[in-house]
Design a protein around this motif. Structure first.
Motif, short mmCIF file in Angstrom:
data_model
loop_
_atom_site.label_atom_id
_atom_site.label_comp_id
_atom_site.label_asym_id
_atom_site.label_seq_id
_atom_site.Cartn_x
_atom_site.Cartn_y
_atom_site.Cartn_z
N PHE A 32 17.59 -1.10 18.14
CA PHE A 32 17.99 -0.81 16.76
C PHE A 32 17.79 -2.00 15.82
N ALA A 33 17.07 -3.00 16.28
CA ALA A 33 16.77 -4.16 15.42
C ALA A 33 16.11 -3.67 14.13
N GLN A 34 16.44 -4.34 13.03
CA GLN A 34 15.94 -3.94 11.72
C GLN A 34 15.21 -5.08 11.02
N ALA A 35 14.04 -4.76 10.49
CA ALA A 35 13.44 -5.60 9.47
C ALA A 35 13.98 -5.07 8.15
N LYS A 36 14.05 -5.93 7.13
CA LYS A 36 14.58 -5.52 5.83
C LYS A 36 13.69 -6.03 4.71
N LEU A 37 13.62 -5.26 3.66
CA LEU A 37 12.99 -5.67 2.42
C LEU A 37 14.07 -5.58 1.36
N VAL A 38 14.52 -6.73 0.85
CA VAL A 38 15.71 -6.78 0.00
C VAL A 38 15.36 -7.22 -1.42
N ARG A 39 16.16 -6.72 -2.37
CA ARG A 39 16.01 -7.13 -3.76
C ARG A 39 17.27 -6.84 -4.53
N VAL A 40 17.38 -7.44 -5.70
CA VAL A 40 18.52 -7.24 -6.58
C VAL A 40 18.06 -6.38 -7.76
N ILE A 41 18.79 -5.31 -8.00
CA ILE A 41 18.49 -4.42 -9.12
C ILE A 41 19.18 -4.91 -10.38
N GLN A 42 20.39 -5.42 -10.20
CA GLN A 42 21.17 -5.97 -11.32
C GLN A 42 21.91 -7.19 -10.81
N GLY A 43 21.86 -8.28 -11.57
CA GLY A 43 22.60 -9.47 -11.20
C GLY A 43 21.76 -10.53 -10.52
N ARG A 44 22.43 -11.35 -9.68
CA ARG A 44 21.76 -12.49 -9.04
C ARG A 44 22.54 -12.85 -7.78
N VAL A 45 21.79 -13.06 -6.68
CA VAL A 45 22.41 -13.45 -5.41
C VAL A 45 21.62 -14.59 -4.78
N LEU A 46 22.30 -15.32 -3.90
CA LEU A 46 21.63 -16.26 -3.02
C LEU A 46 21.42 -15.51 -1.72
N LEU A 79 11.54 -10.08 -4.30
CA LEU A 79 12.01 -9.46 -3.08
C LEU A 79 11.88 -10.45 -1.93
N MET A 80 12.63 -10.20 -0.85
CA MET A 80 12.43 -10.99 0.36
C MET A 80 12.26 -10.02 1.53
N TYR A 81 11.22 -10.29 2.32
CA TYR A 81 11.00 -9.54 3.55
C TYR A 81 11.61 -10.34 4.69
N VAL A 82 12.50 -9.69 5.45
CA VAL A 82 13.20 -10.31 6.58
C VAL A 82 12.77 -9.57 7.84
N PRO A 83 12.02 -10.22 8.73
CA PRO A 83 11.60 -9.55 9.96
C PRO A 83 12.77 -9.34 10.92
N THR A 84 12.56 -8.55 11.96
CA THR A 84 13.57 -8.43 13.01
C THR A 84 13.76 -9.81 13.64
N GLY A 85 14.92 -10.01 14.21
CA GLY A 85 15.21 -11.29 14.85
C GLY A 85 15.89 -12.29 13.96
N PHE A 86 16.30 -11.86 12.79
CA PHE A 86 17.00 -12.74 11.83
C PHE A 86 18.36 -12.17 11.48
N ALA A 87 19.34 -13.05 11.31
CA ALA A 87 20.60 -12.67 10.68
C ALA A 87 20.38 -12.78 9.18
N HIS A 88 21.01 -11.88 8.43
CA HIS A 88 20.81 -11.83 6.99
C HIS A 88 22.16 -11.76 6.28
N GLY A 89 22.26 -12.46 5.17
CA GLY A 89 23.45 -12.39 4.34
C GLY A 89 23.14 -12.82 2.92
N PHE A 90 24.12 -12.65 2.05
CA PHE A 90 23.93 -13.11 0.67
C PHE A 90 25.26 -13.41 0.03
N SER A 91 25.22 -14.32 -0.94
CA SER A 91 26.39 -14.60 -1.77
C SER A 91 26.06 -14.14 -3.18
#
Length: 183
Positions: free
Chosen positions: A68-82, A110-122
């Motif tokens: 169930f490992a996930q790659a992710k493609l992340v982005r902000v629609i409104q606002g700003r995150v680290l 956007l940021m592409y995060v491959p499988t095998g990474f922990a992901h988070g944001f502030s």
């Protein structure tokens, strides 16, 4: 075509779409399959997620294990995150290293995060966060690394963070390495 920047952690990409602005507003392509294919990424997306978080929230560091490992493609629609990723690939020369970047609604990056990474944001300002996942969420396969692990020394760029109870009890990177070895 979007500008694609390779992060120091192999497989992590930051994508800057081309934005067309005029007196009416703006237009941009928020996703194109060929952007990732040009970098050798060929899996599909099966789930889209969206969250709203208030300023000072820290979410993460999360991952999915095994089948169930996930790659992710992340982005902000409104606002700003680290946005922050930690390499958890056991055979990677950058195991345990972090990469972070600011994602914001002004740049629409956007940021592409491959499988095998922990992901988070502030959350640096109230934000709507969206991400595509290459696999379905599976509660039993969920894992995490302690967001404020002193060994990682992540500068989340906020004071007095708001976190979940779950995120406060994940193992440190060293505890994860000792128990599971890596992803």
């Amino acid at each position: 075509m979007a500008q694609i920047i390779k992060a120091p952690l192999i497989g992590v990409l930051e994508i800057f779409p081309r934005i067309f602005e005029d007196q009416r507003g703006y237009f941009f392509e928020s996703y194109r399959e060929d952007w990732l294919q040009s970098e050798g990424v060929t899996h599909g997306w099966v789930q889209d997620n969206q969250s709203y978080s208030q300023k000072r929230t820290v979410r993460g560091l999360h991952f999915q294990k095994g089948e169930f490992a996930q790659a992710k493609l992340v982005r902000v629609i409104q606002g700003r995150v680290l946005d922050v990723v930690v390499d958890l690939r056991r055979d990677s020369p950058t195991f345990g290293e972090i990469y972070s970047t600011i994602l914001d609604a002004q740049r629409n990056n956007l940021m592409y995060v491959p499988t095998g990474f922990a992901h988070g944001f502030s959350v640096l300002e109230d934000s709507v966060f969206a991400y595509k996942c290459s696999n379905y969420y599976h509660k039993e396969s969920e894992g995490g690394i302690l967001w404020n692990d002193p060994a990682l020394a992540i500068d989340w760029q906020i004071d007095e963070p708001i976190t979940s109870e779950k995120d406060a009890v994940w193992p440190t990177l060293e505890e994860f390495r000792s128990s599971e070895g890596g992803l």
